[in-house]
Write a protein that holds these residues in place. Structure first.
Motif, PDB file in Angstrom:
ATOM      1  N   SER A 156       0.824  -1.212   0.000  1.00  0.00           N
ATOM      2  CA  SER A 156       0.000   0.000   0.000  1.00  0.00           C
ATOM      3  C   SER A 156       0.862   1.269   0.000  1.00  0.00           C
ATOM      4  O   SER A 156       0.493   2.288  -0.582  1.00  0.00           O
ATOM      5  N   LEU A 180       1.934   1.716  -3.409  1.00  0.00           N
ATOM      6  CA  LEU A 180       0.798   2.142  -4.221  1.00  0.00           C
ATOM      7  C   LEU A 180       0.652   3.665  -4.226  1.00  0.00           C
ATOM      8  O   LEU A 180       0.330   4.262  -5.263  1.00  0.00           O
ATOM      9  N   ILE A 181       0.886   4.293  -3.079  1.00  0.00           N
ATOM     10  CA  ILE A 181       0.785   5.765  -3.000  1.00  0.00           C
ATOM     11  C   ILE A 181       1.763   6.407  -3.984  1.00  0.00           C
ATOM     12  O   ILE A 181       1.402   7.299  -4.767  1.00  0.00           O
ATOM     13  N   LEU A 226       0.635   5.749  -7.694  1.00  0.00           N
ATOM     14  CA  LEU A 226      -0.468   6.590  -8.169  1.00  0.00           C
ATOM     15  C   LEU A 226      -0.030   8.050  -8.316  1.00  0.00           C
ATOM     16  O   LEU A 226      -0.490   8.759  -9.229  1.00  0.00           O
ATOM     17  N   TRP A 227       0.823   8.502  -7.420  1.00  0.00           N
ATOM     18  CA  TRP A 227       1.323   9.881  -7.532  1.00  0.00           C
ATOM     19  C   TRP A 227       2.159  10.056  -8.805  1.00  0.00           C
ATOM     20  O   TRP A 227       2.034  11.054  -9.519  1.00  0.00           O
ATOM     21  N   PHE A 232      -4.832   6.204   4.524  1.00  0.00           N
ATOM     22  CA  PHE A 232      -5.067   6.915   3.261  1.00  0.00           C
ATOM     23  C   PHE A 232      -5.972   8.129   3.473  1.00  0.00           C
ATOM     24  O   PHE A 232      -5.782   9.184   2.854  1.00  0.00           O
ATOM     25  N   ILE A 248      -5.087  11.974   2.538  1.00  0.00           N
ATOM     26  CA  ILE A 248      -5.907  12.795   1.651  1.00  0.00           C
ATOM     27  C   ILE A 248      -6.429  14.018   2.391  1.00  0.00           C
ATOM     28  O   ILE A 248      -6.532  15.117   1.816  1.00  0.00           O
ATOM     29  N   PHE A 283      -4.869  12.196  -8.764  1.00  0.00           N
ATOM     30  CA  PHE A 283      -4.382  11.424  -7.615  1.00  0.00           C
ATOM     31  C   PHE A 283      -5.531  11.075  -6.671  1.00  0.00           C
ATOM     32  O   PHE A 283      -5.640   9.930  -6.199  1.00  0.00           O
ATOM     33  N   ILE A 327      -6.722   7.231  -6.007  1.00  0.00           N
ATOM     34  CA  ILE A 327      -6.519   6.644  -4.689  1.00  0.00           C
ATOM     35  C   ILE A 327      -7.832   6.385  -3.945  1.00  0.00           C
ATOM     36  O   ILE A 327      -7.884   5.535  -3.045  1.00  0.00           O
ATOM     37  N   GLU A 356      -8.901   2.871  -3.856  1.00  0.00           N
ATOM     38  CA  GLU A 356      -7.953   2.072  -3.081  1.00  0.00           C
ATOM     39  C   GLU A 356      -8.187   2.209  -1.579  1.00  0.00           C
ATOM     40  O   GLU A 356      -7.785   1.337  -0.805  1.00  0.00           O
TER      41      GLU A 356
END
Length: 576
Positions: A37, A40-41, A44-45, A156, A160, A292, A296, A299
């Motif tokens: 995870s 994953l951040i 995606l960024w 997450f 955010i 982004f 996300i 996710e």
């Protein structure tokens, strides 16, 4: 199972303790998704940055080689992490299931054959095979993802919230609703799984019982009626299976609804803000940040979606633990696999060097009927000297077989039995079995060759030893008439040979085992007079310098035995 369909506190503790069998593998299986995870951040960024550079900044593609390569590397890394995580989860699950089955088998032996007789064989098989298998999804899927579902959505959402408080608030409101409704659905899932396992266990025993009695049903013309019963039970199992599936689909639908609503709200907010229709906060959302958020947002809900997908595995595991608890009258002790009151104190073979003329001594022995709980042997005391040959007689049902079984610790009793100077309760199991042999009136024949059915008494026996046992037991009288001799495969419970031949195969095990203390229950039943005389002579010759106790109703054997015990009303009348 407990009266409540929900898992008891002790059941939850027991289920939690199972983790110790594969702690390392489970920790890896839990930590790897958390590492994935984090990657994953960044993935995606980088993706949102690439798209923003192409469509907004119109960056030359030569400058995008590095971020694209990094993006591809992260994709490969996450795929590798997912693969390794699955391997560790499978290893953990298989290790735990293997240990549980070992413990349950140990408890079967500890409870004894009298306990197993009172149980439905299909229920025992279902518990050890099917219900333990239901724990697979719990440890392989649900447990690792439940940890991720507790950490990733919150982490997450906080991330955010740092960039945009409105989107963060949307997540903080929608995310807790999913586990709340899943918990409400969970009660129904456990109840449905419990009913399913009830039905499955009952059907297993019912079907196996009808197969064993197929000939009797055919003789009495009951096959159609029993077929209807099997069909009815199968349909009941089908309905309960569908109930479990309905709840599984319902839990997934609830989660999909809330996650879709959350993602939709975020998408609408990002779109309207990007088009400048609404403006909340200090800074406007650019394309990179908007992409982004949109990438996300799903996710955030994904671990919860997966947990909902595997939530029925949790319910099935709880129901399976309840069934195991019900069958074994409590959950097995995981530390020693058997509770303290049934553990056997170990003694070494060197302790059996005490010189005494008494082989076995009983004091105030009481044996209860397993069904009625009434005494069939009451305050009985006796001594059996070394090398005694005793015929035990009495009317059917008086307790002769029960007495023999208690002398080799195959039947529970009150009072005390001393074997070679030591309390029978405290004898090492291997030593007791090595020194004693009980041939029951209804010996069990495995679905295997005649050779393997004899060899079970001494797996390391040579061919010469086996042939000698075959000769002494008179198996040689009929073995040549079988299609493949000793290698002939017999059906379950000896299908393919007669009752008298089954008895001789059982006695071949005796001659191969060569024990010190021999107990025989009607060894010549189902034999003709000539075969009985020859076999009895071989038994007596073999039992020289051994102790023999023999149950019989045969006048021929009765007259040949030097000591005769007549069991009547729970007491022994001794006659020489």
């Amino acid at each position: 199972m407990s009266k409540s369909n929900m898992l008891s506190k002790s059941g939850k503790i027991w289920l939690g303790k199972l983790v110790a069998f594969a702690k390392f593998h489970l920790i890896i299986a839990i930590l790897l998704p958390l590492l994935g995870s984090i990657l994953l951040i960044f993935q995606l960024w980088i993706l949102s940055n690439i798209l923003n550079s192409v469509f907004i900044d119109h960056v030359n593609r030569d400058y995008l080689i590095y971020p694209i390569s990094l993006f591809a590397f992260l994709v490969i890394m996450r795929a590798t992490i997912a693969y390794v995580q699955e391997l560790y989860a499978i290893k953990a699950s298989e290790t735990i299931k293997a240990n549980i089955r070992k413990i349950l088998y140990e408890n079967l032996f500890a409870n004894g054959h009298m306990w197993t007789r009172s149980q439905v064989s299909g229920a025992i098989a279902s518990s050890i095979v099917e219900q333990v298998e239901l724990l697979d999804g719990y440890f392989r899927k649900y447990l690792p993802i439940s940890v991720s579902a507790a950490i990733i959505p919150i982490s997450f959402s906080i991330l955010i919230f740092y960039f945009d408080k409105i989107i963060g608030m949307i997540l903080f409101i929608s995310v807790p609703l999913i586990p709340l409704f899943m918990a409400l659905i969970g009660y129904g899932a456990e109840r449905a799984s419990s009913k399913y396992l009830d039905s499955f266990s009952w059907l297993s025993g019912f079907f196996a019982d009808r197969l064993r009695g197929l000939m009797t049903l055919k003789l009495y013309g009951c096959e159609e009626r029993e077929l209807d019963s099997v069909i009815k039970a199968s349909n009941d199992l089908k309905d309960r299976t569908l109930s479990v599936l309905r709840i599984a689909f319902l839990s997934s639908a609830v989660l999909e609804f809330f996650s879709a609503m959350g993602v939709a709200c975020i998408a609408v907010y990002v779109g309207l803000t990007f088009l400048n229709f609404i403006h909340i906060g200090k800074d406007q959302i650019n394309l990179q940040l908007g992409l982004f958020f949109l990438l996300i947002a799903p996710e955030v809900y994904n671990p919860l979606r997966q947990m909902a997908l595997y939530y029925h595995d949790r319910a099935s595991a709880h129901a399976a633990v309840n069934k195991i608890e019900e069958l074994f009258n409590g959950l097995p002790d995981l530390d020693g696999s058997m509770t303290d009151d049934i553990k056997i104190h170990k003694k070494t073979i060197n302790e059996f060097t005490i010189d005494t003329s008494i082989l076995i001594s009983a004091r105030n022995l009481e044996i209860k009927d397993f069904n009625s709980n009434k005494n069939i042997v009451n305050k009985l005391s006796f001594n059996i000297l070394r090398f005694d040959h005793i015929a035990l007689t009495g009317v059917s049902g008086i307790g002769k077989t029960s007495l023999l079984e208690s002398m080799v610790r195959l039947r529970p009793y009150d009072g005390q039995i001393i074997f070679e100077g030591y309390d029978l309760i405290n004898l090492d199991e291997n030593i007791l079995r090595k020194k004693t042999f009980l041939a029951s009136q209804r010996p069990y024949i495995f679905q295997d060759s005649v050779l393997e059915n004899i060899k079970i008494a001494k797996p390391e026996a040579s061919r010469t030893e086996i042939l000698e046992a075959v000769r002494l037991s008179l198996v040689s009288d009929f073995i040549e008439n079988l299609p493949n001799g000793l290698d002939t495969i017999l059906g379950k419970e000896g299908v393919g040979i007669s009752r008298g031949q089954i008895q001789r195969v059982s006695l071949a095990r005796l001659f191969l085992r060569n024990p010190d203390f021999i107990l025989l229950d009607e060894p010549t039943a189902h034999l003709d007079q000539d075969t009985e005389k020859r076999l009895f002579k071989n038994i007596i010759d073999f039992s020289q310098n051994k102790t023999l106790v023999l149950i019989t109703h045969s006048p021929f054997i009765y007259k040949k035995m030097p000591i005769i015990w007549h069991l009547d009303d729970g007491k022994i009348n001794n006659s020489l």
